[in-house]
Design a protein around this motif. Structure first.
Motif, PDB file in Angstrom:
ATOM      1  N   LEU A 202       0.861  -1.179   0.000  1.00 50.34           N
ATOM      2  CA  LEU A 202       0.000   0.000   0.000  1.00 50.34           C
ATOM      3  C   LEU A 202       0.897   1.228   0.000  1.00 50.34           C
ATOM      4  O   LEU A 202       1.654   1.465   0.959  1.00 50.34           O
ATOM      5  N   LEU A 203       0.838   1.980  -1.094  1.00 53.82           N
ATOM      6  CA  LEU A 203       1.705   3.148  -1.257  1.00 53.82           C
ATOM      7  C   LEU A 203       0.895   4.417  -0.982  1.00 53.82           C
ATOM      8  O   LEU A 203       0.055   4.822  -1.788  1.00 53.82           O
ATOM      9  N   ALA A 204       1.135   5.029   0.173  1.00 53.33           N
ATOM     10  CA  ALA A 204       0.454   6.274   0.540  1.00 53.33           C
ATOM     11  C   ALA A 204       1.208   7.426  -0.089  1.00 53.33           C
ATOM     12  O   ALA A 204       2.409   7.601   0.146  1.00 53.33           O
ATOM     13  N   SER A 205       0.502   8.227  -0.903  1.00 50.98           N
ATOM     14  CA  SER A 205       1.159   9.275  -1.685  1.00 50.98           C
ATOM     15  C   SER A 205       0.634  10.648  -1.312  1.00 50.98           C
ATOM     16  O   SER A 205      -0.543  10.951  -1.514  1.00 50.98           O
ATOM     17  N   GLY A 206       1.509  11.489  -0.779  1.00 50.54           N
ATOM     18  CA  GLY A 206       1.111  12.854  -0.444  1.00 50.54           C
ATOM     19  C   GLY A 206       2.164  13.539   0.395  1.00 50.54           C
ATOM     20  O   GLY A 206       2.636  12.985   1.395  1.00 50.54           O
ATOM     21  N   VAL A 229      -3.363  -3.099   8.891  1.00 49.23           N
ATOM     22  CA  VAL A 229      -2.432  -3.374   7.793  1.00 49.23           C
ATOM     23  C   VAL A 229      -1.023  -3.515   8.374  1.00 49.23           C
ATOM     24  O   VAL A 229      -0.575  -2.672   9.169  1.00 49.23           O
ATOM     25  N   ALA A 230      -0.345  -4.574   7.999  1.00 47.05           N
ATOM     26  CA  ALA A 230       1.021  -4.794   8.497  1.00 47.05           C
ATOM     27  C   ALA A 230       1.938  -3.647   8.079  1.00 47.05           C
ATOM     28  O   ALA A 230       1.883  -3.180   6.935  1.00 47.05           O
ATOM     29  N   ARG A 231       2.762  -3.211   9.009  1.00 48.79           N
ATOM     30  CA  ARG A 231       3.644  -2.071   8.742  1.00 48.79           C
ATOM     31  C   ARG A 231       4.536  -2.324   7.530  1.00 48.79           C
ATOM     32  O   ARG A 231       4.819  -1.407   6.754  1.00 48.79           O
TER      33      ARG A 231
END
Length: 338
Positions: A202-206, A229-231
């Motif tokens: 999961l790529l959090a973009s901001g 969600v696993a780190r």
């Protein structure tokens, strides 16, 4: 059936273009041209239709769009008032109200001003209607194809689920709009794990915007981790300030970690199609999925997205608008001199 040949040709072009890449705006235009040509084909069939089929077809082609336009104007005004009450009176929140007033004003102008004996006025009103008709055609194309694009589902496994940021509240908290995107991304991640696929990242973009205490990506990652969600399944892209940068910087990160990556990008449903076009330009290997948005927020947000798309193609659009204005001016001059 010859009357439907143009519609069939445009439909074939639409299918070929969408198959090549579903993220093109030309797909929306080809779909719109298909529908217009099909409507014209129905008109050619009217003389040969038995009653009451001829009446029904006439109503579908003429009356329904006319009443629909009037109803749309009223709806947009009501929605605009709701937006102002719930979200404030910023320019972006006034878009649906302005669009509704503009639609009703144009209808009133056509009804009250035309056929008054002035060829000049009739010419100017006709030109204004043509301009509005061109913009309306593009908007309907955008709306129809955005709806179709929003029906895309994830097929097979992906390596990354990119969630686009949208700003924080209080400088560090995830607002409902962004939480909807994150929840959609979390569910895609969980669904792939549940069917035995490899864990997508999961790529959090901001990045960190003005007045924000932390980068959006950091707050988004914390939100995901807090919900199970696993780190090690979370990555951060914390430099971007715009959607274009979200996608370009995310692409760089994914290519660096896995050159042959496959991804999906998550944003809100009203933003999905424009984000998909941006992803295509940025060279991102993946489609864009939309998360739910509050119903009252959707009309203004969709209009805002359309305005942005219209401006992204401004060379073509402004050239056509200028041609319509020039034609109107010529007709008006002829009307005055004769």
């Amino acid at each position: 059936m010859i009357a439907f040949v143009p519609a069939a040709l445009f439909f074939l072009l639409f299918c070929a273009s969408a198959r090549a890449d579903r993220r093109r705006f030309q797909n929306a235009v080809l779909l719109g041209l298909t529908l217009i040509c099909a409507s014209v084909g129905v008109l050619f069939l009217l003389p040969g239709l038995p009653s009451p089929l001829d009446t029904i077809a006439m109503l579908l082609v003429f009356l329904v769009p006319s009443l629909g336009t009037l109803a749309l104007g009223v709806f947009l005004i009501g929605n605009g008032l709701t937006m102002v009450r719930k979200e404030g009176s910023s320019p972006a929140n006034l878009l649906s109200l302005a669009a509704g007033v503009g639609i009703l004003a144009l209808i009133a102008l056509v009804v009250t001003v035309t056929d008054r004996g002035s060829h000049l006025v009739d010419s100017l009103v006709a030109g204004l209607v043509l301009l509005a008709g061109y913009v309306a055609f593009l908007f309907v194309c955008f709306l129809a194809y955005a709806y179709l694009y929003g029906r895309i589902t994830v097929r097979g496994n992906v390596d990354y689920v990119v969630v686009l940021g949208s700003g924080l509240t209080g400088g560090e908290h995830v607002p409902p709009l962004l939480a909807s995107r994150l929840e959609k991304g979390r569910r895609i991640h969980a669904a792939q794990l549940a069917r035995g696929g490899p864990a997508p990242l999961l790529l959090a973009s901001g990045g960190q915007g003005p007045g924000e205490r932390v980068a959006e990506a950091r707050a988004m990652a914390d939100w995901l981790i807090a919900r199970g969600v696993a780190r090690e399944h979370v990555r951060l892209e914390d430099r971007s300030r715009t959607t274009d940068e979200n996608l370009r910087f995310s692409r760089e990160l994914m290519r660096e970690e896995k050159p042959g990556y496959r991804c999906v990008v998550v944003t809100n449903n009203f933003h999905a199609f424009r984000a998909a076009m941006t992803a295509r330009r940025a060279g991102v290997n993946g489609q864009v999925l939309g998360s739910p948005t509050a119903a009252y927020f959707w009309p203004s947000a969709t209009i805002r997205e359309f305005v942005a798309v219209f401006w992204e193609h401004r060379v073509v659009n402004l050239s056509i608008c200028a041609a319509i204005a020039a034609l109107t001016a010529v007709v008006a001059v002829v009307a005055v001199t004769t």
